[in-house]
Design an enzyme around this catalytic site. Structure first.
Site, PDB file in Angstrom:
ATOM      1  N   LEU A 115       0.821  -1.214   0.000  1.00 30.20           N
ATOM      2  CA  LEU A 115       0.000   0.000   0.000  1.00 30.20           C
ATOM      3  C   LEU A 115       0.850   1.258   0.000  1.00 30.20           C
ATOM      4  O   LEU A 115       0.390   2.326  -0.382  1.00 30.20           O
ATOM      5  CB  LEU A 115      -0.926   0.003   1.225  1.00 30.20           C
ATOM      6  N   GLY A 116       2.085   1.160   0.465  1.00 35.59           N
ATOM      7  CA  GLY A 116       2.956   2.330   0.493  1.00 35.59           C
ATOM      8  C   GLY A 116       4.220   2.038   1.267  1.00 35.59           C
ATOM      9  O   GLY A 116       4.355   1.013   1.931  1.00 35.59           O
TER      10      GLY A 116
ATOM     11  N   GLY B 120       7.296   4.309   3.615  1.00 32.66           N
ATOM     12  CA  GLY B 120       7.754   5.564   4.190  1.00 32.66           C
ATOM     13  C   GLY B 120       9.046   5.373   4.953  1.00 32.66           C
ATOM     14  O   GLY B 120       9.650   4.296   4.937  1.00 32.66           O
ATOM     15  N   GLY B 121       9.468   6.427   5.639  1.00 31.38           N
ATOM     16  CA  GLY B 121      10.708   6.371   6.381  1.00 31.38           C
ATOM     17  C   GLY B 121      10.677   5.400   7.533  1.00 31.38           C
ATOM     18  O   GLY B 121      11.715   4.935   8.013  1.00 31.38           O
TER      19      GLY B 121
ATOM     20  N   GLY C  87       8.790   2.436   7.532  1.00 29.83           N
ATOM     21  CA  GLY C  87       8.607   1.054   7.122  1.00 29.83           C
ATOM     22  C   GLY C  87       7.682   0.924   5.932  1.00 29.83           C
ATOM     23  O   GLY C  87       7.351   1.912   5.266  1.00 29.83           O
TER      24      GLY C  87
ATOM     25  N   VAL D 141       3.975  -0.507   4.314  1.00 28.49           N
ATOM     26  CA  VAL D 141       2.594  -0.830   4.649  1.00 28.49           C
ATOM     27  C   VAL D 141       2.057  -1.800   3.592  1.00 28.49           C
ATOM     28  O   VAL D 141       2.153  -1.534   2.386  1.00 28.49           O
ATOM     29  CB  VAL D 141       1.711   0.430   4.708  1.00 28.49           C
TER      30      VAL D 141
ATOM     31  N   ASP E 217       3.146  13.888  11.559  1.00 33.60           N
ATOM     32  CA  ASP E 217       3.250  13.846  10.091  1.00 33.60           C
ATOM     33  C   ASP E 217       1.862  13.938   9.458  1.00 33.60           C
ATOM     34  O   ASP E 217       1.506  13.149   8.592  1.00 33.60           O
ATOM     35  CB  ASP E 217       3.957  12.564   9.646  1.00 33.60           C
TER      36      ASP E 217
END
Length: 476
Positions: free
Chosen positions: A22-23, A25-26, A28, A30, A135
């Site tokens: 799903l995505g 980021g910094g 981890g 998802v 965030d």
């Protein structure tokens, strides 16, 4: 919505079978996954499993239990003891606000109103649980069929643990001024990011731009965003939330109350918007925020973007311009030393100031030598890793003038402005740069004549001192 799993992704985590990404980021990755009974869930697999991360996650999970699930993605399960911790949460079917605006444009009317009220309520609930989100941005607001949900608690922190993190975490365009200045994130920082996100929802663009990191940070610190496209009843409220000074922002609870009851007018007479504050304290406020930034990141030269987060890398400034900036600013003269003895009377003080002013050469008295005359052009490179392609710079120097026109163009921004001489010393000119618009950053320019070329150095000093540009210009 989900993309295929990467070759090195696990096939499952605990009892959950992974179905796609799903995505990332910094903090981890998802994943979209399914439980043993087929229920769709979202799993965040953290990048590290150190003791501090595990302890923070345990505190966070305890706090999240008290947050109402109607406004966030409900936590269903967690694994803290395995090789890499992960958290299982409710899967929200729907686009993120970032994707929704990109695909269909800004939100209008009742759709925007529901988003504003729903996310303000979510933020109030998060803060009531003792959590600072850290965030809040369009990508972390999911537009589910039953209303907006605020997600990504992997960057959120319990307030008491907020100072455990080192460096800045967050997306540049949604960071608050105090975070840039080095202060820990706070509920007031979330309010600032919430308002910036709502402006994005209403306009389809960040209120502080989305070009280079230094330019975005500069606008967050010094520019008031354009709120004219917002519905009239939201403009004043958003302006107060985007105040540079966190003291002037409403709390999330006051924000929520004012949205459902506009007559409540929370904080009237105490909290003022950035434009109102600028009428009386603009100079001191801007100098204060600039001073905080210099003190907090004096050793910072590089900004690295990774998975939507900012990492600040501390290293000593290098290069000629960095050395000069520590001893010379555009307002200083090389021929005059300021008096070191304190005057003993007002009359003496006035006389001393007058004498110093008479001795100190004014910028208008400095002239461009004939050897420098010409239209010089060339490409520069930057210490900012996000701007590795450099820029094309042109300076038109005319004999006997104290100013010159300056232009810079890269793939994202075209800037124009004026440089004004502050020092002439042999084969070197020092000038202050004042751009024509707030989209470009002021600073100091050093020009050194070296045979048939002109060495160009720019740094954003006085100011944060984050970035340096260098290059050779040729006369054309």
């Amino acid at each position: 919505m989900a993309t295929p799993l990467a070759p090195d992704d696990p096939a499952s985590l605990g009892a959950y079978r992974l179905a796609g990404r799903l995505g990332k980021g910094g903090q981890g990755v998802v994943y979209l996954a399914h439980s043993s009974d087929g229920e769709a869930v979202a799993i965040k697999l953290l990048s590290t499993g150190d003791e501090e991360t595990r302890a923070r996650l345990a505190r966070e999970l305890d706090a999240l239990e008290s947050i109402a699930s109607f406004c966030t993605a409900r936590v269903l399960d967690a694994s803290i003891d395995g090789p890499r911790p992960y958290v299982v949460s409710e899967f929200v079917e729907g686009l993120s606000l970032a994707d929704r605006a990109r695909e269909r444009g800004p939100l209008r009317g009742g759709e925007l109103e529901r988003l504003v009220v729903g996310t303000a309520t979510a933020l109030a609930a998060i803060h009531a649980a003792g959590i600072v989100h850290r965030d809040f941005k369009p990508a972390n607001v999911l537009l589910g069929p039953d209303g907006p949900r605020v997600v990504d608690f992997g960057i959120a922190r319990a307030e008491g643990a907020a100072t455990l993190t080192s460096g800045l975490i967050g997306t540049p365009a949604y960071l608050s001024p105090e975070q840039i200045a080095g202060s820990p994130a706070s509920p007031a920082s979330d309010v600032f990011a919430w308002a910036a996100t709502m402006v994005f929802a209403a306009t389809g663009r960040s209120p502080f731009g989305a070009d280079t990191v230094p330019a975005v940070l500069h606008r967050v610190l010094h520019a008031d965003p354009d709120l004219s496209e917002l519905p009239p009843r939201l403009r004043g409220l958003m302006a107060s939330c985007l105040a540079k000074d966190p003291v002037h922002r409403p709390t999330a609870r006051d924000l929520m109350v004012s949205l459902v009851n506009p007559m409540s007018n929370p904080g009237a007479g105490e909290r003022t918007g950035p434009r109102a504050a600028a009428l009386t304290t603009d100079v001191s406020k801007r100098n204060r925020s600039r001073g905080l930034l210099v003190g907090a990141v004096a050793a910072v030269l590089a900004l690295v973007a990774a998975g939507g987060t900012l990492l600040w890398i501390n290293r000593a400034p290098t290069g000629t311009a960095a050395q000069r900036s520590s001893t010379l600013t555009p307002s200083q003269s090389t021929t005059t030393q300021e008096p070191t003895q304190e005057p003993t009377s007002t009359a003496q003080a006035s006389a001393t100031e007058k004498t110093a002013a008479e001795k100190k050469p004014q910028s208008g008295s400095l002239k461009i030598p004939a050897a420098f005359a010409g239209k010089w052009s060339g490409r520069t490179t930057s210490t900012n890793p996000l701007d590795s392609d450099g820029a094309a710079v042109t300076i038109d120097l005319k004999t006997g003038q104290s100013t010159a026109r300056w232009t810079e163009k890269d793939s994202a921004v075209s800037c124009t402005g004026k440089i004004t001489l502050t020092r002439v010393a042999g084969t070197e000119l020092t000038s202050s740069l004042q751009p024509d618009t707030i989209d470009c950053i002021a600073g100091t320019v050093w020009l050194t004549l070296d045979g048939g070329k002109l060495t160009y150095v720019w740094r954003d000093v006085p100011g944060p001192g984050l970035v340096e540009e260098t290059g050779d210009l040729n006369r054309g």
